[in-house]
Design an enzyme around this catalytic site. Structure first.
Site, PDB file in Angstrom:
ATOM      1  N   ASP A  20      -2.836  94.155 -56.795  1.00  0.00           N
ATOM      2  CA  ASP A  20      -1.897  93.344 -57.599  1.00  0.00           C
ATOM      3  C   ASP A  20      -2.261  93.388 -59.078  1.00  0.00           C
ATOM      4  O   ASP A  20      -3.443  93.492 -59.431  1.00  0.00           O
ATOM      5  CB  ASP A  20      -1.909  91.896 -57.083  1.00  0.00           C
ATOM      6  CG  ASP A  20      -0.705  91.103 -57.580  1.00  0.00           C
ATOM      7  OD1 ASP A  20       0.301  91.721 -57.988  1.00  0.00           O
ATOM      8  OD2 ASP A  20      -0.782  89.860 -57.557  1.00  0.00           O
ATOM      9  N   GLY A  21      -1.256  93.286 -59.920  1.00  0.00           N
ATOM     10  CA  GLY A  21      -1.474  93.164 -61.355  1.00  0.00           C
ATOM     11  C   GLY A  21      -0.980  94.330 -62.195  1.00  0.00           C
ATOM     12  O   GLY A  21      -1.189  94.354 -63.407  1.00  0.00           O
ATOM     13  N   ARG A  33       6.940  97.523 -66.952  1.00  0.00           N
ATOM     14  CA  ARG A  33       6.144  97.279 -65.740  1.00  0.00           C
ATOM     15  C   ARG A  33       5.903  98.569 -64.955  1.00  0.00           C
ATOM     16  O   ARG A  33       4.843  98.754 -64.351  1.00  0.00           O
ATOM     17  CB  ARG A  33       6.875  96.274 -64.835  1.00  0.00           C
ATOM     18  CG  ARG A  33       6.993  94.868 -65.412  1.00  0.00           C
ATOM     19  CD  ARG A  33       7.822  93.978 -64.482  1.00  0.00           C
ATOM     20  NE  ARG A  33       7.298  94.042 -63.125  1.00  0.00           N
ATOM     21  CZ  ARG A  33       6.282  93.306 -62.683  1.00  0.00           C
ATOM     22  NH1 ARG A  33       5.701  92.428 -63.472  1.00  0.00           N
ATOM     23  NH2 ARG A  33       5.870  93.436 -61.460  1.00  0.00           N
ATOM     24  N   HIS A  37       2.689 100.598 -62.751  1.00  0.00           N
ATOM     25  CA  HIS A  37       2.660 101.159 -61.394  1.00  0.00           C
ATOM     26  C   HIS A  37       2.134 102.598 -61.416  1.00  0.00           C
ATOM     27  O   HIS A  37       1.415 103.010 -60.510  1.00  0.00           O
ATOM     28  CB  HIS A  37       4.051 101.113 -60.763  1.00  0.00           C
ATOM     29  CG  HIS A  37       4.557  99.712 -60.549  1.00  0.00           C
ATOM     30  ND1 HIS A  37       3.777  98.723 -59.977  1.00  0.00           N
ATOM     31  CD2 HIS A  37       5.741  99.124 -60.838  1.00  0.00           C
ATOM     32  CE1 HIS A  37       4.471  97.596 -59.923  1.00  0.00           C
ATOM     33  NE2 HIS A  37       5.665  97.809 -60.444  1.00  0.00           N
ATOM     34  N   ASN A  68       9.285  92.645 -51.799  1.00  0.00           N
ATOM     35  CA  ASN A  68       9.361  93.348 -53.089  1.00  0.00           C
ATOM     36  C   ASN A  68      10.730  93.997 -53.352  1.00  0.00           C
ATOM     37  O   ASN A  68      11.030  94.373 -54.489  1.00  0.00           O
ATOM     38  CB  ASN A  68       8.255  94.399 -53.219  1.00  0.00           C
ATOM     39  CG  ASN A  68       6.876  93.804 -53.460  1.00  0.00           C
ATOM     40  OD1 ASN A  68       5.860  94.335 -53.001  1.00  0.00           O
ATOM     41  ND2 ASN A  68       6.799  92.695 -54.186  1.00  0.00           N
TER      42      ASN A  68
END
Ligand code: IPE
Ligand code: IPE
Ligand code: MG
Length: 250
Positions: A20-21, A33, A37, A68
């Protein structure tokens, strides 16, 4: 954290990680974002190598949860293309390193192209012995338990099973990962301290390790810390500390 004497927990047989993060890592750099990934894929490769070298026999990574899909369409499609491209790019390396890859989760939502790539990576690496890598994609702990219940209900309907015979062992036998030990060590990066519908049943007695480090920054140092920390835990499984110590001596 337990007392300061290392116990015999040793190397976990199974490590399960919520990676996560990624999004926050990118946002901190004023980047989209999806950039996080992409960086996250590199961290994933490093983690696979690290835990395999450390002697961990089973590694389960949460790549995409059943929730998700609720994310912006663009982010979801970037994640799907990243799964495809990283499988295409990295299956050779996994295979050369003796790693068997498997996917857990509801596959029905994936594209034909991704499904084919998944099947081919699983098939190609199926006999590898160094480590089993389970990638949880479109996975949810609720889904897992529900599909186990469906399987058992079908056995009852076909007269192969009595309802009264359904116990924890029967349910566990129908879950994803039924063939490997439950996670000894659960890790979540990114600072949140929650399970987010990951392996709910299988995490019943796992040792939990949380770190604020965001997934793209997950380093060998933090990975080593997760193992050192685990080795200090005393796992009691309901017994007293004294009972466990005596068993270790005897
Ligand atoms: C984890 O990182 C990756 C996936 C859920 C696919 P996030 O995307 O959740 O990153 P944050 O939590 O928003 O920073
Ligand atoms: C869990 O992370 C899922 C994965 C890492 C794949 P999320 O970022 O989706 O979890 P929540 O929404 O913060 O609980
Ligand atoms: Mg997150």
């Amino acid at each position: 954290m337990g007392n300061s004497i290392p116990n015999q927990a040793g190397i976990p047989r199974h490590v399960a990680i919520i990676m996560d993060g990624n999004g926050r890592w990118a946002q901190q750099r004023n980047m989209p974002r999806t950039y996080g990934h992409k960086k996250g894929v590199e961290a994933t490769r490093k983690a696979i190598t690290f835990y395999a070298r450390a002697g961990v026999a089973n590694l389960t990574l949460f790549a995409f949860s059943s929730e998700n899909w609720k994310r912006p369409q663009e982010e979801v499609s970037t994640l799907m293309s990243l799964f495809l491209s990283s499988l295409q790019k990295n299956t050779d390396e996994l295979h050369d390193n003796g790693i068997r890859i498997r996917f857990i989760g509801d596959r029905t939502a994936f594209s034909d192209k991704l499904l084919k790539q998944i099947a081919s990576a699983e098939q190609r690496t199926r006999d590898n012995q160094v480590m089993t890598l389970n990638v949880a994609a479109n996975y949810g702990g609720h889904w897992d338990i529900a599909q186990a219940a469906q399987n058992l209900a079908e056995q009852v309907q076909q007269g192969q099973l009595q309802p009264s015979e359904i116990d924890a062992e029967k349910i566990a036998g129908q879950l994803s990962l039924a063939d490997i030990p439950d996670p000894d060590l659960f890790i979540r990066t990114g600072g949140e301290q929650r399970l987010s519908n990951f392996l709910l049943w299988q995490l019943a007695y796992s040792e939990l390790f949380f770190t604020d480090v965001l997934w793209p920054d997950f380093s060998d140092q933090v990975m080593q810390q997760s193992l050192n920390d685990f080795a200090m835990r005393q796992r009691r499984f309901g017994q007293t500390s004294e009972q466990v110590s005596n068993e270790q001596v005897g």
